[in-house]
Design an enzyme around this catalytic site. Structure first.
Site: not given
Length: 282
Positions: A232, A229, A14
């Site tokens: 990530h 963040d 992902s």
């Protein structure tokens, strides 16, 4: 396909995979390390050549010595193609649906290594409206089992590394991603539960695994240093991923080895100059 044929390393996952080629990410660094690199200990040979050449006053002996050293150097140019198949926002359920398209069993060339990451999105709690990427833990385990078994079936020489879900910084998520992630829907505790389930499955299937949830939290400043963040990875977070991947590849008893210093050279004779030509030019 372009030649010559190289080992293929596929990164499948992902957003942590998709973004691994940006922000000094671990995927980009891995690709660079396997891009026909000359290793540091061979640079020492260059220094030895220079000193030998200098002290023997450009004699025929010194030229021959340097030629031998360059011959050793030419054997150190290992290569592999690092291919990115990253899909931000995806979970293991979606990954299973496209396995045959990303990794067809009848492909002429199968990957030498597949590095898999899914689980962070799966571990998120269902949104109030019932939507979102959440996948229940039992289904997540079975999805990862299907992915691992499919990859194992590609070829006898296809190796697999599965990365477990990393930790998250919940406060940073609230500060930076509250407009898209409901408060409390992604927690470090849920990441731990999915990570442990992933690692248990890997042990059951005898697949190499990286416990990223634990590895990242070995740093005292992981909460502030490892994320952009809260989810990530920053460049510092990517360094941890890369370190763990290289450790697995180096220590794995795979035959043939995929460790970068053990791979065969590509066009080894074509280095800085052609020493077989009288003028030394390429």
């Amino acid at each position: 396909m372009v030649g010559p044929e190289r080992p293929q390393f596929v990164l499948f996952g992902s957003s942590i995979v998709q973004y691994s080629f940006s922000n000094q990410g671990w995927g980009a660094i891995l690709a660079d390390l396997y891009a026909r690199r000359v290793f540091f200990h061979f640079y020492l040979l260059l220094i030895v050549c220079f000193l030998f050449f200098f002290f023997f006053f450009f004699s025929e002996v010194s030229i021959m010595f340097c030629f031998v050293m360059f011959s050793c150097l030419r054997l150190s140019l290992s290569t592999a193609d690092v291919l990115l198949r990253g899909y931000a926002g995806w979970n293991s359920r979606r990954a299973v649906q496209i396995l045959d398209q990303v990794f067809p069993k009848d492909a002429a060339v199968q990957p030498s290594l597949v590095i898999v990451y899914f689980g962070g999105n799966d571990s998120m709690r269902p949104y109030p409206d019932g939507l979102g990427p959440h996948v229940p833990l039992p289904e997540y385990i079975e999805n990862m089992r299907k992915i691992a078994l499919h990859l194992k079936s590609l070829s006898a020489k296809t190796r697999i590394i599965i990365i477990s879900p990393p930790p998250v910084n919940e406060q940073q998520i609230r500060e930076t991603l509250s407009h898209i992630i409901p408060d409390g829907s992604r927690t470090n505790e849920d990441c731990r539960i999915y990570s442990e389930a992933c690692l248990k499955l890997c042990r059951e299937l005898d697949v190499k695994a990286i416990d990223l949830w634990t590895a990242m939290q070995q740093r005292d400043d992981w909460l502030t240093a490892c994320f952009t963040d809260g989810i990530h990875l920053s460049s510092e977070g990517s360094k941890i991923v890369l370190k763990e991947i290289l450790k697995v590849v180096r220590e794995a008893e795979w035959k043939p080895s995929l460790y970068r210093k053990a791979l065969p050279a590509e066009f080894a004779g074509d280095l800085f100059l052609d020493l077989d030509k009288p003028n030394g030019k390429t």
